[in-house]
Design a protein around this motif. Sequence first.
Motif, short mmCIF file in Angstrom:
data_model
loop_
_atom_site.label_atom_id
_atom_site.label_comp_id
_atom_site.label_asym_id
_atom_site.label_seq_id
_atom_site.Cartn_x
_atom_site.Cartn_y
_atom_site.Cartn_z
N HIS A 1 0.75 -1.42 -0.09
CA HIS A 1 -0.21 0.20 -0.30
C HIS A 1 0.20 1.67 0.41
CE1 HIS A 1 -3.97 -1.47 1.36
NE2 HIS A 1 -3.33 -2.21 0.61
N ILE A 2 0.78 2.21 -0.08
CA ILE A 2 1.29 3.54 -0.78
C ILE A 2 0.57 4.77 1.15
CG2 ILE A 2 1.06 5.59 -1.97
CD1 ILE A 2 2.40 3.02 -2.71
N HIS A 3 1.24 4.27 1.70
CA HIS A 3 0.84 5.47 2.88
C HIS A 3 0.83 6.76 3.18
CE1 HIS A 3 0.11 6.30 7.17
NE2 HIS A 3 1.39 7.17 6.78
N HIS A 4 0.57 8.21 2.87
CA HIS A 4 1.14 9.21 2.81
C HIS A 4 1.15 9.71 4.23
CE1 HIS A 4 -2.45 8.80 -0.30
NE2 HIS A 4 -1.86 10.69 -0.61
N VAL A 5 2.55 10.07 4.49
CA VAL A 5 3.49 10.04 5.62
C VAL A 5 3.23 11.36 6.54
CG1 VAL A 5 6.00 10.91 6.92
CG2 VAL A 5 5.18 9.22 4.58
N ASP A 6 1.98 12.35 6.00
CA ASP A 6 1.64 13.33 6.81
C ASP A 6 0.31 13.22 7.39
OD1 ASP A 6 0.83 14.55 4.04
OD2 ASP A 6 1.52 15.69 4.59
N GLY A 7 -0.44 11.93 6.92
CA GLY A 7 -1.84 12.01 7.15
C GLY A 7 -2.74 12.91 5.91
N ASN A 8 -2.06 13.88 5.41
CA ASN A 8 -3.02 14.51 4.01
C ASN A 8 -2.54 13.45 2.39
OD1 ASN A 8 -4.09 16.26 2.33
ND2 ASN A 8 -2.32 17.96 3.36
N GLY B 1 -5.98 2.92 13.83
CA GLY B 1 -5.74 4.27 14.92
C GLY B 1 -4.89 3.71 16.40
N VAL B 2 -4.24 2.95 15.91
CA VAL B 2 -3.33 1.54 16.82
C VAL B 2 -2.45 2.93 17.00
CG1 VAL B 2 -1.35 0.86 17.55
CG2 VAL B 2 -3.14 -0.14 15.84
N LEU B 3 -1.81 3.52 15.75
CA LEU B 3 -0.78 5.07 16.34
C LEU B 3 -1.17 6.07 16.59
CD1 LEU B 3 1.63 3.46 13.68
CD2 LEU B 3 1.98 3.07 16.12
N GLU B 4 -2.69 6.32 17.13
CA GLU B 4 -3.05 7.95 17.02
C GLU B 4 -2.50 8.88 17.87
OE1 GLU B 4 -7.84 6.74 18.14
OE2 GLU B 4 -6.68 6.71 20.02
N ASN B 5 -2.22 8.59 18.93
CA ASN B 5 -0.95 9.34 19.62
C ASN B 5 0.30 9.41 19.38
OD1 ASN B 5 -3.53 8.89 21.61
ND2 ASN B 5 -2.25 7.49 22.40
N GLU C 1 12.23 13.60 16.11
CA GLU C 1 11.79 12.54 17.45
C GLU C 1 10.72 12.73 17.54
OE1 GLU C 1 13.92 10.38 18.69
OE2 GLU C 1 15.15 10.24 17.65
N GLY C 2 9.56 11.53 17.60
CA GLY C 2 8.66 11.64 18.55
C GLY C 2 7.48 11.72 17.84
N LEU C 3 7.31 11.87 15.81
CA LEU C 3 6.53 11.88 14.88
C LEU C 3 6.72 10.23 13.85
CD1 LEU C 3 7.30 15.26 13.65
CD2 LEU C 3 6.09 14.74 15.02
N LEU C 4 5.47 10.50 14.30
CA LEU C 4 5.71 9.02 12.65
C LEU C 4 6.29 8.99 11.29
CD1 LEU C 4 3.97 6.00 12.06
CD2 LEU C 4 2.27 7.14 11.35
N THR C 5 7.55 9.28 11.24
CA THR C 5 7.83 9.89 10.04
C THR C 5 8.51 8.48 9.58
OG1 THR C 5 10.11 8.88 12.02
CG2 THR C 5 9.73 11.56 11.41
N LYS C 6 9.75 8.70 8.87
CA LYS C 6 9.74 7.12 7.48
C LYS C 6 10.66 6.13 8.46
CE LYS C 6 9.09 9.03 3.22
NZ LYS C 6 9.85 10.60 1.87
N GLY C 7 11.25 6.79 9.12
CA GLY C 7 12.45 5.90 10.11
C GLY C 7 11.83 5.22 10.78
N LEU C 8 10.24 5.79 11.30
CA LEU C 8 9.70 5.41 12.36
C LEU C 8 8.67 4.02 11.95
CD1 LEU C 8 8.42 4.61 15.30
CD2 LEU C 8 7.43 6.30 15.15
#
Length: 101
Positions: A24-31, A54-58, A70-77
């Motif tokens: 799947h293709i995921h939009h990293v920034d959610g937009n 929503g497992v990672l909603e926080n 740090e602390g963001l849902l980045t490509k590395g994470l």
Amino acid sequence: MKDMSYYRRGYEAETGETLSPSDHIHHVDGNHHNNDPKNWFKIPQSVHKEIDRGVLENIPRPSDPDSKEEGLLTKGLLRQLIRIFEAGKKEKREIREFTTV
């Protein structure tokens, strides 16, 4: 929102990769309107479902898809998440194979 094939075709054209049906293709920034190829990230369907559930909603999404903050849902994470998920699937498969012998 555009259909999934739009993102798949765009990703394949941008990277030269052929995606499997489970990619799947995921939009990293959610937009989903930010169709800059930098914002697209190939991710297994199973991991994408967990994110969408929503497992990672926080964990906030970065405004810059190439962010290393740090602390963001980045490509590395996301890469780490995929490795953890794939390791868990392998472990379950090995346990199942062991118990069916």
